[in-house]
Design a protein around this motif. Structure first.
Motif, short mmCIF file in Angstrom:
data_model
loop_
_atom_site.label_atom_id
_atom_site.label_comp_id
_atom_site.label_asym_id
_atom_site.label_seq_id
_atom_site.Cartn_x
_atom_site.Cartn_y
_atom_site.Cartn_z
N ALA A 57 23.04 11.37 37.43
CA ALA A 57 23.71 10.53 38.43
C ALA A 57 24.64 11.37 39.30
O ALA A 57 24.68 11.20 40.53
CB ALA A 57 24.50 9.42 37.73
N GLN A 58 25.35 12.29 38.68
CA GLN A 58 26.29 13.15 39.41
C GLN A 58 25.55 14.04 40.42
O GLN A 58 25.95 14.14 41.59
CB GLN A 58 27.03 14.01 38.39
CG GLN A 58 28.30 14.63 38.84
CD GLN A 58 28.98 15.29 37.64
OE1 GLN A 58 28.43 16.22 37.05
NE2 GLN A 58 30.16 14.82 37.29
N GLN A 59 24.48 14.67 39.98
CA GLN A 59 23.72 15.56 40.85
C GLN A 59 23.07 14.78 41.99
O GLN A 59 23.07 15.22 43.14
CB GLN A 59 22.66 16.31 40.06
CG GLN A 59 23.20 17.20 38.95
CD GLN A 59 23.75 18.51 39.45
OE1 GLN A 59 23.03 19.49 39.56
NE2 GLN A 59 25.04 18.53 39.73
N ARG A 61 24.14 11.96 43.29
CA ARG A 61 25.22 11.55 44.21
C ARG A 61 25.59 12.70 45.15
O ARG A 61 25.81 12.49 46.34
CB ARG A 61 26.45 11.08 43.44
CG ARG A 61 26.40 9.64 43.02
CD ARG A 61 27.76 9.13 42.57
NE ARG A 61 28.30 9.86 41.44
CZ ARG A 61 28.12 9.54 40.17
NH1 ARG A 61 27.40 8.49 39.84
NH2 ARG A 61 28.67 10.27 39.21
N GLN A 62 25.68 13.91 44.60
CA GLN A 62 26.01 15.07 45.43
C GLN A 62 24.91 15.35 46.45
O GLN A 62 25.19 15.62 47.62
CB GLN A 62 26.25 16.30 44.56
CG GLN A 62 27.53 16.23 43.77
CD GLN A 62 27.67 17.39 42.78
OE1 GLN A 62 26.81 18.24 42.66
NE2 GLN A 62 28.77 17.39 42.05
N GLU A 64 22.84 13.20 47.66
CA GLU A 64 22.89 12.12 48.64
C GLU A 64 24.04 12.35 49.62
O GLU A 64 23.88 12.21 50.84
CB GLU A 64 23.06 10.78 47.92
CG GLU A 64 23.08 9.60 48.87
CD GLU A 64 23.34 8.27 48.17
OE1 GLU A 64 23.20 7.24 48.85
OE2 GLU A 64 23.70 8.25 46.98
N ALA A 65 25.20 12.72 49.12
CA ALA A 65 26.36 12.97 49.98
C ALA A 65 26.10 14.11 50.96
O ALA A 65 26.61 14.10 52.08
CB ALA A 65 27.59 13.28 49.12
N ARG A 71 19.00 7.31 48.84
CA ARG A 71 19.02 6.36 47.72
C ARG A 71 18.79 4.97 48.27
O ARG A 71 19.41 4.57 49.26
CB ARG A 71 20.38 6.45 47.04
CG ARG A 71 20.62 5.49 45.93
CD ARG A 71 22.05 5.74 45.41
NE ARG A 71 22.35 4.94 44.25
CZ ARG A 71 22.97 3.76 44.30
NH1 ARG A 71 23.37 3.27 45.45
NH2 ARG A 71 23.20 3.09 43.20
N TYR A 83 14.92 7.04 44.67
CA TYR A 83 15.39 8.23 45.37
C TYR A 83 14.22 8.91 46.04
O TYR A 83 13.11 8.94 45.49
CB TYR A 83 16.06 9.20 44.38
CG TYR A 83 17.30 8.63 43.76
CD1 TYR A 83 18.54 8.80 44.37
CD2 TYR A 83 17.24 7.90 42.57
CE1 TYR A 83 19.69 8.26 43.81
CE2 TYR A 83 18.38 7.36 42.01
CZ TYR A 83 19.59 7.55 42.63
OH TYR A 83 20.73 7.02 42.09
#
Length: 111
Positions: A57-59, A61-62, A64-65, A71, A83
């Motif tokens: 989830a963290q990777q 999100r990064q 995506e940012a 997403r 994704y």
């Protein structure tokens, strides 16, 4: 016409790119999204042994940012999240192919 680099600006540019891709799992995640593949979170989790849900989830999100991964959340229960690579993320495919070909040369090129 493309940007003209000096050794100093090229080094800065490479550092910026590496920062986008840093993280143990980002390149593996990207590999599973290449060629227009759309993956659900649970599918990515199964495709990448050893990654925890939190890290995935963290990777994601990064990525995506940074505009590399898109997403899509479907409003249903349980939530469905997919994704895929953005067009810019998909444009990274040739660069990764070049890295793989470069790595293959390691055993064939001896100095």
């Amino acid at each position: 016409m493309g940007k003209v680099y000096t050794p100093a600006t090229a080094a800065i540019g490479v550092a910026e790119v590496l920062q986008l891709l840093e993280g143990r799992w980002k390149l593996v995640i990207l590999f599973h999204l290449f060629d227009g593949k759309v993956q659900r979170f649970s599918a990515l989790e199964k495709l990448i042994p050893g990654i925890s849900q939190k890290m995935l989830a963290q990777q994601l999100r990064q990525l995506e940012a940074d505009g590399i991964v898109a997403r899509k959340l479907y409003p249903e229960v349980p939530p469905k999240v997919e994704y895929r690579l953005t067009d810019w993320g998909q444009a990274f495919c040739p660069a990764l192919d070049a890295l793989l070909k470069w790595a293959e040369q390691r055993d064939t090129v001896k100095d």
